[in-house]
Design a protein around this motif. Structure first.
Motif, PDB file in Angstrom:
ATOM      1  N   PHE A 273       0.801  -0.836  -0.020  1.00 36.01           N
ATOM      2  CA  PHE A 273       0.034  -0.352   0.301  1.00 36.01           C
ATOM      3  C   PHE A 273       0.647   1.147  -0.235  1.00 36.01           C
ATOM      4  N   THR A 274       0.181   2.044  -0.763  1.00 34.18           N
ATOM      5  CA  THR A 274       1.055   3.337  -0.734  1.00 34.18           C
ATOM      6  C   THR A 274       0.753   4.046   0.858  1.00 34.18           C
ATOM      7  N   VAL A 275       2.054   5.068   0.820  1.00 29.19           N
ATOM      8  CA  VAL A 275       2.176   5.243   2.299  1.00 29.19           C
ATOM      9  C   VAL A 275       2.989   6.831   2.263  1.00 29.19           C
ATOM     10  N   ASN A 276       2.160   7.933   3.052  1.00 27.33           N
ATOM     11  CA  ASN A 276       3.348   9.366   2.279  1.00 27.33           C
ATOM     12  C   ASN A 276       3.752   9.660   4.087  1.00 27.33           C
ATOM     13  N   SER A 277       3.042   8.808   4.903  1.00 27.93           N
ATOM     14  CA  SER A 277       4.173   9.061   6.311  1.00 27.93           C
ATOM     15  C   SER A 277       4.903   8.484   6.586  1.00 27.93           C
ATOM     16  N   PHE A 278       6.065   8.329   5.404  1.00 35.35           N
ATOM     17  CA  PHE A 278       7.245   7.636   6.017  1.00 35.35           C
ATOM     18  C   PHE A 278       8.421   8.792   6.629  1.00 35.35           C
ATOM     19  N   THR A 279       8.851   8.503   7.689  1.00 33.00           N
ATOM     20  CA  THR A 279      10.358   9.286   8.463  1.00 33.00           C
ATOM     21  C   THR A 279      11.261   8.035   9.262  1.00 33.00           C
ATOM     22  N   SER A 280      12.837   8.709   8.631  1.00 31.56           N
ATOM     23  CA  SER A 280      13.835   8.617   9.713  1.00 31.56           C
ATOM     24  C   SER A 280      13.139   8.817  10.614  1.00 31.56           C
ATOM     25  N   VAL A 281      13.185   7.914  11.558  1.00 33.08           N
ATOM     26  CA  VAL A 281      13.173   7.983  13.530  1.00 33.08           C
ATOM     27  C   VAL A 281      14.546   7.866  14.156  1.00 33.08           C
ATOM     28  N   SER A 282      15.834   6.986  13.599  1.00 36.73           N
ATOM     29  CA  SER A 282      16.929   7.208  13.958  1.00 36.73           C
ATOM     30  C   SER A 282      17.850   6.110  13.441  1.00 36.73           C
ATOM     31  N   LEU A 283      19.051   7.007  13.141  1.00 40.71           N
ATOM     32  CA  LEU A 283      20.189   7.121  12.649  1.00 40.71           C
ATOM     33  C   LEU A 283      21.341   5.965  13.472  1.00 40.71           C
ATOM     34  N   ASP A 284      21.066   5.689  14.807  1.00 38.35           N
ATOM     35  CA  ASP A 284      21.872   4.446  15.162  1.00 38.35           C
ATOM     36  C   ASP A 284      21.153   4.148  16.808  1.00 38.35           C
ATOM     37  N   PRO A 285      20.196   3.166  16.300  1.00 38.38           N
ATOM     38  CA  PRO A 285      20.178   1.676  15.695  1.00 38.38           C
ATOM     39  C   PRO A 285      19.310   2.752  14.051  1.00 38.38           C
ATOM     40  N   PRO A 286      19.724   2.063  12.833  1.00 44.29           N
ATOM     41  CA  PRO A 286      18.274   2.454  12.038  1.00 44.29           C
ATOM     42  C   PRO A 286      17.144   2.440  12.372  1.00 44.29           C
ATOM     43  N   ILE A 287      16.154   3.168  12.630  1.00 48.86           N
ATOM     44  CA  ILE A 287      14.929   3.325  12.850  1.00 48.86           C
ATOM     45  C   ILE A 287      13.895   3.797  11.912  1.00 48.86           C
ATOM     46  N   VAL A 288      12.865   3.510  11.089  1.00 52.28           N
ATOM     47  CA  VAL A 288      11.779   4.694  10.154  1.00 52.28           C
ATOM     48  C   VAL A 288      10.671   4.044  11.081  1.00 52.28           C
ATOM     49  N   SER A 289       9.318   4.957  10.148  1.00 49.31           N
ATOM     50  CA  SER A 289       8.446   4.532  10.739  1.00 49.31           C
ATOM     51  C   SER A 289       7.521   5.542   9.883  1.00 49.31           C
ATOM     52  N   PHE A 290       6.554   5.364   9.774  1.00 52.35           N
ATOM     53  CA  PHE A 290       4.697   5.513   9.035  1.00 52.35           C
ATOM     54  C   PHE A 290       3.901   4.451   9.831  1.00 52.35           C
ATOM     55  N   CYS A 291       2.556   5.180   9.302  1.00 52.02           N
ATOM     56  CA  CYS A 291       1.084   5.182   9.764  1.00 52.02           C
ATOM     57  C   CYS A 291       0.312   3.678   8.549  1.00 52.02           C
ATOM     58  N   ALA A 292      -0.195   3.354   9.298  1.00 51.51           N
ATOM     59  CA  ALA A 292      -1.276   2.671   8.444  1.00 51.51           C
ATOM     60  C   ALA A 292      -2.740   2.568   9.000  1.00 51.51           C
ATOM     61  N   ALA A 293      -3.669   3.412   8.408  1.00 52.78           N
ATOM     62  CA  ALA A 293      -4.891   3.310   9.327  1.00 52.78           C
ATOM     63  C   ALA A 293      -4.975   1.637   9.775  1.00 52.78           C
TER      64      ALA A 293
END
Length: 159
Positions: free
Chosen positions: A32-52
């Motif tokens: 599915f398409t997401v436009n709420s994606f973002t980087s959260v942490s570089l060390d450790p590498p963590i990203v985030s997004f939201c889903a309804a």
């Protein structure tokens, strides 16, 4: 009280990137398409997004426990729209391959980020997903800017 339409209109003034989150679950591709994606942490590498929380696709991806995030290029508006539609075969007519992590990677994306699910948190009408990055690849051959969503339209960054 903040009206949701008014909030959406105001937040639409902030451009966001557009990605497709996809996984193979029970041998079938889901995404599915997401436009709420973002980087959260570089060390450790963590990203985030939201889903309804009403999404029928996210539970299938969540069950896989891992997924690939394809950062769409500015020329992939049709791909974005295909993965945003409910009740359709989102992969139909879209180029993709199963990458080394075992999940769908959208052909022509500017980057692919392989993740494992770290945690999920119910927040309002969405689920906030945190994921650990386990591998990533950039596509220097894409030769295009990333796709962005701004004020209700898809486009590219002009610098």
């Amino acid at each position: 009280m903040i009206d949701s339409v008014r909030l959406r209109r105001a937040l639409g003034h902030y451009p966001t990137g557009v990605v497709v989150v996809a996984a193979l679950s029970d041998g079938e591709p889901h995404g599915f398409t997401v436009n709420s994606f973002t980087s959260v942490s570089l060390d450790p590498p963590i990203v985030s997004f939201c889903a309804a929380h009403t999404s029928t696709t996210w539970p299938r991806i969540r069950a896989a426990g891992a997924f690939t995030i394809s950062v769409l290029s500015a020329g992939q508006e049709r791909v974005c729209q295909s993965f945003a539609k409910k009740g359709t075969d989102r992969f139909s007519g879209v180029g993709w391959t199963v990458n080394a992590s075992g999940h769908p990677a959208i052909t022509g994306a500017v980057a692919w980020i392989d993740c494992v699910l770290d945690s999920c948190h119910l927040v309002g009408d969405h689920e906030l997903i945190l994921a650990r990055v386990v591998d990533l690849t950039t596509n220097d051959d894409a030769g295009d800017d990333p796709l962005v969503f701004h004020r209700g339209r898809l486009g590219r960054v002009l610098l």
